[in-house]
Structure formats: C-alpha cells, structure tokens
Scaffold this motif. Structure first.
Motif, PDB file in Angstrom:
ATOM      1  N   LYS A 166       0.931  -1.219   0.020  1.00 48.50           N
ATOM      2  CA  LYS A 166       0.193   0.088   0.184  1.00 48.50           C
ATOM      3  C   LYS A 166       1.102   1.279   0.119  1.00 48.50           C
ATOM      4  N   LEU A 167       0.464   2.797  -0.106  1.00 51.41           N
ATOM      5  CA  LEU A 167       0.588   3.651  -0.088  1.00 51.41           C
ATOM      6  C   LEU A 167       1.441   4.286   1.746  1.00 51.41           C
ATOM      7  N   VAL A 168       2.109   4.240   1.813  1.00 47.35           N
ATOM      8  CA  VAL A 168       2.741   4.134   2.798  1.00 47.35           C
ATOM      9  C   VAL A 168       3.299   6.241   3.028  1.00 47.35           C
ATOM     10  N   ARG A 169       2.340   6.565   4.226  1.00 47.18           N
ATOM     11  CA  ARG A 169       2.531   7.875   3.990  1.00 47.18           C
ATOM     12  C   ARG A 169       4.234   8.587   4.640  1.00 47.18           C
ATOM     13  N   ALA A 170       4.823   9.412   4.363  1.00 49.77           N
ATOM     14  CA  ALA A 170       6.299  10.144   5.564  1.00 49.77           C
ATOM     15  C   ALA A 170       5.246  10.563   6.982  1.00 49.77           C
ATOM     16  N   GLY A 171       6.009   9.773   7.742  1.00 51.09           N
ATOM     17  CA  GLY A 171       6.068  10.038   9.204  1.00 51.09           C
ATOM     18  C   GLY A 171       5.063   8.718   9.737  1.00 51.09           C
ATOM     19  N   SER A 172       4.945   7.917   8.892  1.00 47.17           N
ATOM     20  CA  SER A 172       4.098   7.241   9.118  1.00 47.17           C
ATOM     21  C   SER A 172       5.292   5.606  10.226  1.00 47.17           C
ATOM     22  N   VAL A 173       4.823   4.996  11.776  1.00 42.56           N
ATOM     23  CA  VAL A 173       5.896   4.332  12.184  1.00 42.56           C
ATOM     24  C   VAL A 173       5.260   2.492  11.722  1.00 42.56           C
ATOM     25  N   ILE A 174       6.082   2.274  11.545  1.00 45.23           N
ATOM     26  CA  ILE A 174       6.161   0.632  11.117  1.00 45.23           C
ATOM     27  C   ILE A 174       5.867  -0.212  11.927  1.00 45.23           C
ATOM     28  N   LEU A 175       6.140  -1.123  11.696  1.00 38.69           N
ATOM     29  CA  LEU A 175       6.629  -2.773  12.519  1.00 38.69           C
ATOM     30  C   LEU A 175       6.794  -3.238  11.485  1.00 38.69           C
ATOM     31  N   GLU A 176       8.392  -4.646  11.620  1.00 39.72           N
ATOM     32  CA  GLU A 176       8.629  -5.010  10.590  1.00 39.72           C
ATOM     33  C   GLU A 176       9.895  -6.631  11.812  1.00 39.72           C
ATOM     34  N   GLY A 177       8.874  -7.561  11.623  1.00 38.54           N
ATOM     35  CA  GLY A 177       9.803  -8.568  11.817  1.00 38.54           C
ATOM     36  C   GLY A 177       9.711  -8.134  13.939  1.00 38.54           C
ATOM     37  N   LYS A 178      11.285  -7.446  14.278  1.00 40.62           N
ATOM     38  CA  LYS A 178      11.896  -7.662  15.806  1.00 40.62           C
ATOM     39  C   LYS A 178      12.182  -5.738  15.923  1.00 40.62           C
ATOM     40  N   LYS A 179      11.641  -5.200  14.755  1.00 47.30           N
ATOM     41  CA  LYS A 179      12.362  -3.213  14.834  1.00 47.30           C
ATOM     42  C   LYS A 179      11.001  -2.955  14.230  1.00 47.30           C
ATOM     43  N   CYS A 180      11.415  -1.428  14.837  1.00 50.87           N
ATOM     44  CA  CYS A 180      10.349  -0.784  14.214  1.00 50.87           C
ATOM     45  C   CYS A 180      11.074   0.260  12.971  1.00 50.87           C
ATOM     46  N   GLY A 181      10.431   1.011  12.468  1.00 45.76           N
ATOM     47  CA  GLY A 181      11.510   2.251  11.708  1.00 45.76           C
ATOM     48  C   GLY A 181      10.183   3.436  11.519  1.00 45.76           C
ATOM     49  N   ILE A 182      10.442   4.932  11.088  1.00 47.13           N
ATOM     50  CA  ILE A 182       9.464   5.344  10.895  1.00 47.13           C
ATOM     51  C   ILE A 182       9.913   6.534   9.362  1.00 47.13           C
ATOM     52  N   VAL A 183       9.027   6.391   8.586  1.00 50.18           N
ATOM     53  CA  VAL A 183       9.118   6.418   7.071  1.00 50.18           C
ATOM     54  C   VAL A 183       9.351   7.770   6.933  1.00 50.18           C
ATOM     55  N   THR A 184      10.402   7.621   5.605  1.00 51.55           N
ATOM     56  CA  THR A 184      10.827   9.121   5.877  1.00 51.55           C
ATOM     57  C   THR A 184      10.281  10.103   3.893  1.00 51.55           C
ATOM     58  N   THR A 185       9.509   9.198   3.476  1.00 51.29           N
ATOM     59  CA  THR A 185       9.115   9.590   2.037  1.00 51.29           C
ATOM     60  C   THR A 185       7.925   8.899   1.896  1.00 51.29           C
ATOM     61  N   ASP A 186       6.790   9.398   0.923  1.00 50.28           N
ATOM     62  CA  ASP A 186       6.534   8.479   0.523  1.00 50.28           C
ATOM     63  C   ASP A 186       6.430   7.069   0.187  1.00 50.28           C
ATOM     64  N   THR A 187       6.129   5.748   0.186  1.00 51.43           N
ATOM     65  CA  THR A 187       6.621   5.046  -0.545  1.00 51.43           C
ATOM     66  C   THR A 187       5.111   3.928  -0.976  1.00 51.43           C
TER      67      THR A 187
END
Length: 238
Positions: A166-187
């Motif tokens: 899906k389109l994940v907007r900048a600023g989204s906080v995400i989970l992946e496996g054992k980590k999380c991340g913060i999306v910096t640009t739309d992707t």
C-alpha cells in the motif's frame, strides 16, 4: 570479529553477536577512527547493524603507497583499530536522545487493529509496550534518513506483514519483525503501520539533512489527536 574480502577492493567486518547497542557502537567507533586517519585510498565505509563494508582503491594503494597486499593491509589496520578501541575503551559514540511524538491507531495506524487481535492485547497495552522501551538507531537505509530502530519489547515481535502493498505516507511508524521504523518519504510497501509522527526526519534543504544518526536513542511519546499538530499528515492508502 570476522574480517573477509568482498571482491578485490572491499573488506567486511562482521561482529558475530546478536544486534545490540554495544555492537552498533563498536562498528561506529571503528568507522570514526578510520575516518580520522583520512586515508586517501579508502573510498567508502558502509555500516549496517552487525557488519561494515570498507571499500578501498587497491590500485592506488599499490601504485602510490607501495602497499603490496591491500587486503592484508586493511585487515591488519582494522584489527589494530579494534584492539586500540577495546584497550582504551574508545567505543563511546556521540549519540543524541530524541523524543518522537506519535499518534497510534485509527487512520494514523491502519494496521494496529489487526495487530491487537494477533497479540491478543488491548490498544492501551500495546501503546504501553511500544512506548515503554528506549530504542536505538541500529541502521539507516531503504529510504533517505530512514531509521531501523532496535529495542522493541519482545512481546511485540511480529512474523508477518500486510496482506498487500500500500502507499505508506511519510511520518508513518511501522513494524517489521523485531524492529520498528519511521517512514521519511512516501513509498509503497507491505509494512504494518501502527501510527504517525509529524516529526520530519529527513530534510534535503538542510546541511545536516538527517535528524537521526547511527547510535542515537529514540523514545516514543504517545499523543492524542488534539494534543499535536498533524503537519502534512495524509492517510495511508491501499
């Protein structure tokens, strides 16, 4: 620590331990001391969570610096730096702590509801678990300024992704496996989106365009919608 060649003009340092803040600090310290030496034949240093690739110009080393075995020279150099760091305890890195505001769930975190069913916990329990730990930036990549954050509570580890990209907007906080991340640009991605932060982590118009750097600490601060300026928030789209 294991050192091996990557082609004829690069070596890899692999720390054979689980990813931790100390492992990341060791690699950052080696990188820092290599950069301080300002060796003209080192062309690039690329650190990740538990290893680091050092690229060098073998031809320049042989022709202009009379180094007969570039790989052996680089291997010995890394060993000497690592030993010096261990003996003198020089693995302290210049890190910064950041408080990142976050709104969880609803249109800000469309995958949170499904995750609550997966974990069999309430939203309040999830927020407490996710925001209760301090994270550290163990790796940068995928997107400009995108931080991989290690330190998540084990109860929130997840072994699946979204059913479709899906389109994940900048600023989204995400989970992946054992980590999380913060999306910096739309992707487009199949990450699990749990919330949103208006904090800009990447600004190409600034000299220091990344807010976070390797080794920095991050703490999430839960906010209600009325407590925070949403900035340029746009909901994620399928």
């Amino acid at each position: 620590m294991k050192i091996y060649s990557q082609g004829d003009q690069a070596i890899v340092i692999a720390i054979e331990k689980d990813v931790s803040q100390n492992v990341t600090r060791d690699l950052i310290a080696v990188r820092h001391h290599l950069l301080e030496k300002n060796l003209p034949f080192i062309t690039e240093i690329v650190p990740t969570e538990s290893d680091m690739m050092i690229c060098y110009d073998a031809r320049d080393m042989i022709k202009h610096h009379h180094i007969t075995s570039p790989f052996q020279y680089m291997k010995d150099l890394v060993h000497s730096i690592h030993k010096e760091i261990e003996v003198l305890n020089l693995n302290e890195v210049d890190s910064t702590s950041h408080n990142i505001p976050i709104i969880y769930g609803e249109e800000f975190g469309p995958d949170l509801k499904g995750l609550l069913n997966y974990y069999n916990i309430t939203e309040e329990e999830f927020i407490k678990l996710h925001s209760g730990n301090q994270y550290f930036v163990s790796m940068m990549g995928y997107l400009p300024g995108f931080p991989y954050l290690t330190g998540m509570n084990e109860a929130l580890y997840v072994n699946h992704t979204s059913e479709e990209k899906k389109l994940v907007r900048a600023g989204s906080v995400i989970l992946e496996g054992k980590k999380c991340g913060i999306v910096t640009t739309d992707t487009y991605n199949d990450w699990l989106v749990i919330g949103y932060t208006p904090t800009h982590l990447f600004n190409p118009n600034q000299e220091d365009f990344n807010l976070l750097k390797l080794g920095d600490n991050v703490t999430f601060q839960p906010k209600k919608r009325k407590e925070i300026e949403l900035g340029d928030f746009k909901p994620c789209q399928s």
